[in-house]
Design a protein around this motif. Structure first.
Motif, PDB file in Angstrom:
ATOM      1  N   ARG A 124       1.146  -1.341   0.107  1.00 38.84           N
ATOM      2  CA  ARG A 124      -0.098   0.338  -0.175  1.00 38.84           C
ATOM      3  C   ARG A 124       1.057   0.834   0.182  1.00 38.84           C
ATOM      4  NH1 ARG A 124      -1.734   3.062   3.870  1.00 38.84           N
ATOM      5  NH2 ARG A 124      -0.693   1.672   5.561  1.00 38.84           N
ATOM      6  N   LEU A 125       1.979   1.095   0.734  1.00 39.77           N
ATOM      7  CA  LEU A 125       3.236   2.369   1.341  1.00 39.77           C
ATOM      8  C   LEU A 125       3.568   1.919  -0.325  1.00 39.77           C
ATOM      9  CD1 LEU A 125       4.087   1.641   4.604  1.00 39.77           C
ATOM     10  CD2 LEU A 125       3.084   3.552   3.391  1.00 39.77           C
ATOM     11  N   HIS A 126       3.730   1.603  -0.590  1.00 40.39           N
ATOM     12  CA  HIS A 126       4.847   1.427  -2.124  1.00 40.39           C
ATOM     13  C   HIS A 126       3.849   1.697  -3.439  1.00 40.39           C
ATOM     14  CE1 HIS A 126       5.873   0.150  -6.290  1.00 40.39           C
ATOM     15  NE2 HIS A 126       7.161   0.195  -5.508  1.00 40.39           N
ATOM     16  N   SER A 127       2.698   1.742  -3.222  1.00 36.92           N
ATOM     17  CA  SER A 127       1.283   1.670  -4.757  1.00 36.92           C
ATOM     18  C   SER A 127       1.113   3.559  -4.322  1.00 36.92           C
ATOM     19  CB  SER A 127       0.321   1.502  -4.199  1.00 36.92           C
ATOM     20  OG  SER A 127      -0.285   1.808  -3.121  1.00 36.92           O
ATOM     21  N   GLU A 128       1.167   4.153  -3.408  1.00 32.68           N
ATOM     22  CA  GLU A 128       1.121   5.839  -2.697  1.00 32.68           C
ATOM     23  C   GLU A 128       2.301   6.275  -2.971  1.00 32.68           C
ATOM     24  OE1 GLU A 128      -0.729   5.954   1.012  1.00 32.68           O
ATOM     25  OE2 GLU A 128      -2.411   4.739   0.939  1.00 32.68           O
ATOM     26  N   GLY A 129       3.224   6.017  -2.607  1.00 34.11           N
ATOM     27  CA  GLY A 129       4.822   6.893  -3.122  1.00 34.11           C
ATOM     28  C   GLY A 129       4.996   6.718  -2.289  1.00 34.11           C
ATOM     29  N   ARG A 130       5.362   5.879  -0.671  1.00 28.47           N
ATOM     30  CA  ARG A 130       5.137   6.509   0.227  1.00 28.47           C
ATOM     31  C   ARG A 130       6.791   5.944   1.245  1.00 28.47           C
ATOM     32  NH1 ARG A 130       0.006   6.676   4.210  1.00 28.47           N
ATOM     33  NH2 ARG A 130       1.677   7.499   5.712  1.00 28.47           N
ATOM     34  N   LEU A 131       6.995   4.960   0.540  1.00 28.12           N
ATOM     35  CA  LEU A 131       8.657   4.329   0.687  1.00 28.12           C
ATOM     36  C   LEU A 131       9.610   5.030   0.587  1.00 28.12           C
ATOM     37  CD1 LEU A 131       7.575   0.858  -0.347  1.00 28.12           C
ATOM     38  CD2 LEU A 131       7.704   1.668   1.997  1.00 28.12           C
ATOM     39  N   ARG A 132      10.591   5.457   1.228  1.00 27.27           N
ATOM     40  CA  ARG A 132      11.835   5.933   0.807  1.00 27.27           C
ATOM     41  C   ARG A 132      12.676   5.232   1.460  1.00 27.27           C
ATOM     42  NH1 ARG A 132       8.520   8.599  -1.267  1.00 27.27           N
ATOM     43  NH2 ARG A 132       7.559  11.150  -0.634  1.00 27.27           N
ATOM     44  N   HIS A 133      14.211   5.262   0.508  1.00 20.88           N
ATOM     45  CA  HIS A 133      15.024   4.611   0.641  1.00 20.88           C
ATOM     46  C   HIS A 133      16.338   5.097   0.984  1.00 20.88           C
ATOM     47  CE1 HIS A 133      19.054   2.539  -0.537  1.00 20.88           C
ATOM     48  NE2 HIS A 133      18.127   1.429  -0.071  1.00 20.88           N
ATOM     49  N   ILE A 134      17.212   5.313   1.908  1.00 24.15           N
ATOM     50  CA  ILE A 134      18.430   5.896   2.553  1.00 24.15           C
ATOM     51  C   ILE A 134      19.556   5.220   2.130  1.00 24.15           C
ATOM     52  CG2 ILE A 134      17.688   5.866   4.894  1.00 24.15           C
ATOM     53  CD1 ILE A 134      19.525   8.351   5.162  1.00 24.15           C
ATOM     54  N   SER A 135      20.933   5.523   1.882  1.00 28.41           N
ATOM     55  CA  SER A 135      21.758   4.748   1.374  1.00 28.41           C
ATOM     56  C   SER A 135      22.686   5.135   2.930  1.00 28.41           C
ATOM     57  CB  SER A 135      22.403   4.280   0.424  1.00 28.41           C
ATOM     58  OG  SER A 135      23.747   3.332   0.284  1.00 28.41           O
ATOM     59  N   LEU A 136      22.735   4.168   4.038  1.00 27.64           N
ATOM     60  CA  LEU A 136      24.179   4.415   4.641  1.00 27.64           C
ATOM     61  C   LEU A 136      25.586   3.805   4.807  1.00 27.64           C
ATOM     62  CD1 LEU A 136      22.283   4.864   7.947  1.00 27.64           C
ATOM     63  CD2 LEU A 136      22.398   6.195   6.664  1.00 27.64           C
ATOM     64  N   ALA A 137      26.307   3.987   5.301  1.00 33.33           N
ATOM     65  CA  ALA A 137      27.270   3.251   3.930  1.00 33.33           C
ATOM     66  C   ALA A 137      27.702   2.294   4.742  1.00 33.33           C
ATOM     67  CB  ALA A 137      29.045   4.062   6.178  1.00 33.33           C
ATOM     68  N   PHE A 138      27.440   1.558   5.606  1.00 34.38           N
ATOM     69  CA  PHE A 138      27.352  -0.024   5.389  1.00 34.38           C
ATOM     70  C   PHE A 138      26.105  -0.565   5.737  1.00 34.38           C
ATOM     71  CE2 PHE A 138      31.139   2.034   8.197  1.00 34.38           C
ATOM     72  CZ  PHE A 138      32.141   1.317   7.340  1.00 34.38           C
ATOM     73  N   LEU A 139      25.080   0.053   5.885  1.00 32.94           N
ATOM     74  CA  LEU A 139      23.747  -0.566   5.150  1.00 32.94           C
ATOM     75  C   LEU A 139      23.050   0.388   5.377  1.00 32.94           C
ATOM     76  CD1 LEU A 139      21.477   1.383   8.151  1.00 32.94           C
ATOM     77  CD2 LEU A 139      23.184  -0.438   9.851  1.00 32.94           C
ATOM     78  N   SER A 140      21.055   0.026   4.894  1.00 30.91           N
ATOM     79  CA  SER A 140      20.433   0.538   3.491  1.00 30.91           C
ATOM     80  C   SER A 140      18.778   0.918   4.814  1.00 30.91           C
ATOM     81  CB  SER A 140      20.186  -0.340   2.422  1.00 30.91           C
ATOM     82  OG  SER A 140      20.995   0.289   1.710  1.00 30.91           O
ATOM     83  N   LEU A 141      18.358   1.649   4.568  1.00 31.25           N
ATOM     84  CA  LEU A 141      16.864   1.688   5.884  1.00 31.25           C
ATOM     85  C   LEU A 141      15.827   1.683   4.304  1.00 31.25           C
ATOM     86  CD1 LEU A 141      17.973   3.551   8.465  1.00 31.25           C
ATOM     87  CD2 LEU A 141      17.662   1.617   8.804  1.00 31.25           C
ATOM     88  N   VAL A 142      14.439   1.272   4.755  1.00 33.20           N
ATOM     89  CA  VAL A 142      13.138   1.809   4.540  1.00 33.20           C
ATOM     90  C   VAL A 142      12.538   2.167   5.273  1.00 33.20           C
ATOM     91  CG1 VAL A 142      11.950   1.223   2.858  1.00 33.20           C
ATOM     92  CG2 VAL A 142      13.926   0.618   2.464  1.00 33.20           C
ATOM     93  N   TYR A 143      11.933   3.877   4.466  1.00 30.66           N
ATOM     94  CA  TYR A 143      11.177   4.324   6.335  1.00 30.66           C
ATOM     95  C   TYR A 143      10.187   4.890   5.110  1.00 30.66           C
ATOM     96  CZ  TYR A 143      13.637   8.258   4.638  1.00 30.66           C
ATOM     97  OH  TYR A 143      13.510   9.694   3.620  1.00 30.66           O
TER      98      TYR A 143
END
Length: 265
Positions: A124-143
């Motif tokens: 649902r969040l993906h269809s609404e365009g509300r997913l965000r991705h951030i790439s840090l040094a050693f990991l990735s976060l999806v919020y």
């Protein structure tokens, strides 16, 4: 004679001056030598010498303290591995679609409510365009965000009213490390088991334990034996047991009839 003495003194003075003068520096014979003697060449040679000394001290320190060097090498290697294997946004979208397809193959009465609810929320969040991705040094976060990035609302475009960084931990949906999305994988554990079906059972029946090796062997043996018909020996023993039971009943019947006659008399 005087002229000869003047000429001899002049030649001696010239010879002494030539001997005292420094020898002229020979001109470089090749382009490589000219490059070595240039300012850039001198700077590169000095930097190479510094690195050589640093590596020499590093190896000497590792030889003197092997445990400390092993710990540092392990941390450095793990950091590099995490840096090069951290997943990106496309891998997260692919993982969500794969999990959705796995749940779609099951009946709604069999799916795990936890797994299905988490995946449906991500879709649902993906269809609404509300997913965000951030790439840090050693990991990735999806919020999750409050608005789509293409929305022209003031709240969505103004940075002064955007979500502060202190609320990011509450908005994180998944963490990607070493090529895996850990929260999604944990939510999909036992995705084909519906917990609602077992809530009415007692507590000791809700929990299951891993069978022992002996129990597994016994179950396999009984399963193999169930495919074969009963042995003739077992049938003969059952027949003999029935005959003995009938004979014992036949022997007891006259005694019972005599006792009934005596009671009637």
């Amino acid at each position: 004679m005087a002229l000869f003495r003047i000429a001899r003194r002049t030649l001696c003075a010239a010879a002494e001056a030539a001997a005292a003068a420094p020898a002229p520096t020979p001109a470089p014979t090749s382009r490589l030598e000219r490059l070595k003697n240039s300012k850039a060449g001198v700077w590169i040679r000095g930097m190479a010498t510094d690195y050589k000394e640093a590596f020499r001290e590093l190896f000497v320190g590792a030889r003197e303290r092997p445990l400390k060097a092993s710990v540092y090498a392990t941390l450095l290697g793990g950091s590099l591995a995490c840096f090069y294997t951290k997943p990106d946004r496309s891998s997260f979208d692919t993982a969500v679609l794969d999990r959705s397809n796995q749940l779609g193959l099951l009946s709604p009465w069999i799916r795990s409510a936890t797994s299905d609810g988490h995946v449906q929320n991500l879709l649902r969040l993906h269809s609404e365009g509300r997913l965000r991705h951030i790439s840090l040094a050693f990991l990735s976060l999806v919020y999750r965000a409050d608005y789509d990035s293409d929305v022209d609302l003031y709240e969505a475009q103004c940075s002064n009213v955007s979500v502060p960084w202190k609320e990011l931990p509450q908005r994180v949906l998944d963490v990607g490390v070493a090529g895996r999305w850990w929260i999604l994988d944990s939510k999909m554990k036992d995705y084909d088991v519906n917990e609602e079906e077992f809530k009415a059972l007692p507590a000791h029946m809700q929990a299951t334990s891993v069978p022992s090796v002996k129990e597994v062997e016994t179950s396999e043996r009984l399963h193999k034996e169930s495919a074969f018909p009963l042995a003739e020996k077992d049938e003969e023993e059952e027949t003999k047991a029935v005959d003995r039971k009938e004979e014992s009943v036949g022997e007891e019947s006259p005694v019972i009839a005599l006792e009934e006659k005596q009671s009637q008399a």
